[in-house]
Design a protein around this motif. Structure first.
Motif, PDB file in Angstrom:
ATOM      1  N   TRP A  62       0.828  -1.211   0.000  1.00 24.04           N
ATOM      2  CA  TRP A  62       0.000   0.000   0.000  1.00 24.04           C
ATOM      3  C   TRP A  62       0.861   1.260   0.000  1.00 24.04           C
ATOM      4  CZ3 TRP A  62      -3.743  -2.193   4.187  1.00 24.04           C
ATOM      5  CH2 TRP A  62      -4.709  -2.988   3.555  1.00 24.04           C
ATOM      6  N   ALA A  63       1.917   1.270   0.807  1.00 20.63           N
ATOM      7  CA  ALA A  63       2.818   2.430   0.842  1.00 20.63           C
ATOM      8  C   ALA A  63       3.493   2.620  -0.518  1.00 20.63           C
ATOM      9  CB  ALA A  63       3.854   2.254   1.941  1.00 20.63           C
ATOM     10  N   GLN A  64       3.953   1.507  -1.092  1.00 19.31           N
ATOM     11  CA  GLN A  64       4.583   1.567  -2.412  1.00 19.31           C
ATOM     12  C   GLN A  64       3.596   2.083  -3.447  1.00 19.31           C
ATOM     13  OE1 GLN A  64       7.208  -1.583  -4.535  1.00 19.31           O
ATOM     14  NE2 GLN A  64       5.116  -2.147  -5.014  1.00 19.31           N
ATOM     15  N   GLY A  65       2.380   1.564  -3.421  1.00 17.32           N
ATOM     16  CA  GLY A  65       1.375   1.974  -4.392  1.00 17.32           C
ATOM     17  C   GLY A  65       1.027   3.448  -4.283  1.00 17.32           C
ATOM     18  N   ALA A  66       0.865   3.945  -3.060  1.00 13.24           N
ATOM     19  CA  ALA A  66       0.525   5.357  -2.864  1.00 13.24           C
ATOM     20  C   ALA A  66       1.663   6.255  -3.348  1.00 13.24           C
ATOM     21  CB  ALA A  66       0.217   5.618  -1.393  1.00 13.24           C
ATOM     22  N   PHE A  67       2.894   5.901  -2.971  1.00 19.49           N
ATOM     23  CA  PHE A  67       4.041   6.693  -3.407  1.00 19.49           C
ATOM     24  C   PHE A  67       4.160   6.680  -4.927  1.00 19.49           C
ATOM     25  CE2 PHE A  67       8.399   6.834  -4.915  1.00 19.49           C
ATOM     26  CZ  PHE A  67       8.773   8.094  -4.492  1.00 19.49           C
ATOM     27  N   LEU A  68       4.071   5.488  -5.524  1.00 19.38           N
ATOM     28  CA  LEU A  68       4.273   5.383  -6.966  1.00 19.38           C
ATOM     29  C   LEU A  68       3.165   6.069  -7.760  1.00 19.38           C
ATOM     30  CD1 LEU A  68       5.706   1.771  -7.384  1.00 19.38           C
ATOM     31  CD2 LEU A  68       6.913   3.952  -7.595  1.00 19.38           C
ATOM     32  N   ALA A  69       1.960   6.128  -7.223  1.00 14.39           N
ATOM     33  CA  ALA A  69       0.874   6.833  -7.919  1.00 14.39           C
ATOM     34  C   ALA A  69       1.210   8.319  -8.043  1.00 14.39           C
ATOM     35  CB  ALA A  69      -0.444   6.627  -7.183  1.00 14.39           C
ATOM     36  N   VAL A  70       1.660   8.917  -6.943  1.00  8.85           N
ATOM     37  CA  VAL A  70       2.043  10.337  -6.967  1.00  8.85           C
ATOM     38  C   VAL A  70       3.275  10.537  -7.850  1.00  8.85           C
ATOM     39  CG1 VAL A  70       2.860  12.251  -5.525  1.00  8.85           C
ATOM     40  CG2 VAL A  70       1.016  10.762  -4.701  1.00  8.85           C
ATOM     41  N   TYR A  71       4.234   9.659  -7.722  1.00 11.18           N
ATOM     42  CA  TYR A  71       5.472   9.722  -8.498  1.00 11.18           C
ATOM     43  C   TYR A  71       5.166   9.647 -10.001  1.00 11.18           C
ATOM     44  CZ  TYR A  71      10.175   8.151 -10.025  1.00 11.18           C
ATOM     45  OH  TYR A  71      11.386   8.008 -10.640  1.00 11.18           O
ATOM     46  N   ALA A  72       4.300   8.738 -10.393  1.00 13.43           N
ATOM     47  CA  ALA A  72       3.960   8.572 -11.813  1.00 13.43           C
ATOM     48  C   ALA A  72       3.332   9.846 -12.383  1.00 13.43           C
ATOM     49  CB  ALA A  72       3.018   7.384 -11.995  1.00 13.43           C
ATOM     50  N   VAL A  73       2.430  10.441 -11.629  1.00 11.17           N
ATOM     51  CA  VAL A  73       1.788  11.686 -12.083  1.00 11.17           C
ATOM     52  C   VAL A  73       2.832  12.793 -12.221  1.00 11.17           C
ATOM     53  CG1 VAL A  73       0.150  13.509 -11.428  1.00 11.17           C
ATOM     54  CG2 VAL A  73      -0.495  11.099 -11.195  1.00 11.17           C
ATOM     55  N   ALA A  74       3.728  12.910 -11.236  1.00  9.63           N
ATOM     56  CA  ALA A  74       4.769  13.941 -11.287  1.00  9.63           C
ATOM     57  C   ALA A  74       5.686  13.742 -12.496  1.00  9.63           C
ATOM     58  CB  ALA A  74       5.587  13.929  -9.998  1.00  9.63           C
ATOM     59  N   LEU A  75       6.052  12.485 -12.784  1.00  9.22           N
ATOM     60  CA  LEU A  75       6.914  12.220 -13.936  1.00  9.22           C
ATOM     61  C   LEU A  75       6.237  12.609 -15.241  1.00  9.22           C
ATOM     62  CD1 LEU A  75       8.590   8.805 -13.052  1.00  9.22           C
ATOM     63  CD2 LEU A  75       9.559  11.095 -12.878  1.00  9.22           C
ATOM     64  N   TRP A  76       4.982  12.228 -15.389  1.00  8.23           N
ATOM     65  CA  TRP A  76       4.268  12.575 -16.619  1.00  8.23           C
ATOM     66  C   TRP A  76       4.091  14.081 -16.748  1.00  8.23           C
ATOM     67  CZ3 TRP A  76       2.670  10.622 -21.154  1.00  8.23           C
ATOM     68  CH2 TRP A  76       2.944   9.267 -21.360  1.00  8.23           C
ATOM     69  N   TYR A  77       3.796  14.746 -15.638  1.00  9.50           N
ATOM     70  CA  TYR A  77       3.657  16.200 -15.675  1.00  9.50           C
ATOM     71  C   TYR A  77       4.977  16.839 -16.097  1.00  9.50           C
ATOM     72  CZ  TYR A  77       2.782  20.995 -14.290  1.00  9.50           C
ATOM     73  OH  TYR A  77       2.659  22.358 -14.300  1.00  9.50           O
ATOM     74  N   GLY A  78       6.065  16.415 -15.485  1.00  5.03           N
ATOM     75  CA  GLY A  78       7.371  16.977 -15.817  1.00  5.03           C
ATOM     76  C   GLY A  78       7.799  16.688 -17.242  1.00  5.03           C
ATOM     77  N   ALA A  79       7.435  15.513 -17.751  1.00 10.42           N
ATOM     78  CA  ALA A  79       7.848  15.108 -19.100  1.00 10.42           C
ATOM     79  C   ALA A  79       7.026  15.756 -20.198  1.00 10.42           C
ATOM     80  CB  ALA A  79       7.764  13.589 -19.239  1.00 10.42           C
ATOM     81  N   THR A  80       5.776  16.096 -19.906  1.00 10.63           N
ATOM     82  CA  THR A  80       4.895  16.642 -20.947  1.00 10.63           C
ATOM     83  C   THR A  80       4.786  18.157 -20.876  1.00 10.63           C
ATOM     84  OG1 THR A  80       2.958  16.238 -19.550  1.00 10.63           O
ATOM     85  CG2 THR A  80       3.544  14.511 -21.131  1.00 10.63           C
TER      86      THR A  80
END
Length: 146
Positions: A62-80
């Motif tokens: 659950w901790a991994q999933g919550a962190f990675l969900a935020v991380y994934a959004v941040a990466l896509w935002y930064g990349a696009t």
């Protein structure tokens, strides 16, 4: 009156007059974001099933999933973003190194931290290798983009 080159006028060229080479950086951030988003969904939805398969506790999934969900959004935002967000890319490199060290620590601790199954050890090793590859690609992309 001197006319500006078309690329400089419409923002395609940097101050040096050459097109920025941020393709590898954008690609690596998006790839890392996509994989992280998929792992986040799997971790959040399948935490109980993964607990028994991998030997890693539900709370860790659950901790991994919550962190990675935020991380994934941040990466896509930064990349696009029109100009790749360098702080996001630098943070991604650092976090990938930290994540790889964490995977190595879990593997080194063996069953003294968690009751890892063989599949769980393979999972931690695979994830560790994947984040080293992502971080390496992002670092190379940062260097290439200047």
């Amino acid at each position: 009156m001197v006319d500006e080159p078309a690329g400089l006028r419409d923002g395609r060229f940097g101050a040096r007059g050459s097109a920025p080479d941020d393709g590898l950086l954008r690609f690596s951030l998006k790839l890392d974001g996509t994989v992280s988003g998929l792992v986040a969904a799997l971790s959040l939805v399948g935490a109980r099933m993964l607990d028994s398969l991998l030997g890693l506790p539900v709370w860790l999934h659950w901790a991994q999933g919550a962190f990675l969900a935020v991380y994934a959004v941040a990466l896509w935002y930064g990349a696009t973003h029109p100009a790749v967000m360098r702080p996001v890319a630098v943070a991604a490199v650092v976090l990938n190194v930290v994540w790889a060290v964490g995977c190595a620590a879990i593997l080194a601790a063996g069953t003294s931290w968690f009751p890892l199954t063989a599949l769980g050890g393979g999972y931690a090793g695979f994830i560790g290798i994947a984040v080293v590859v992502f971080g390496s690609m992002q670092y190379a992309g940062l260097r290439r983009a200047g």
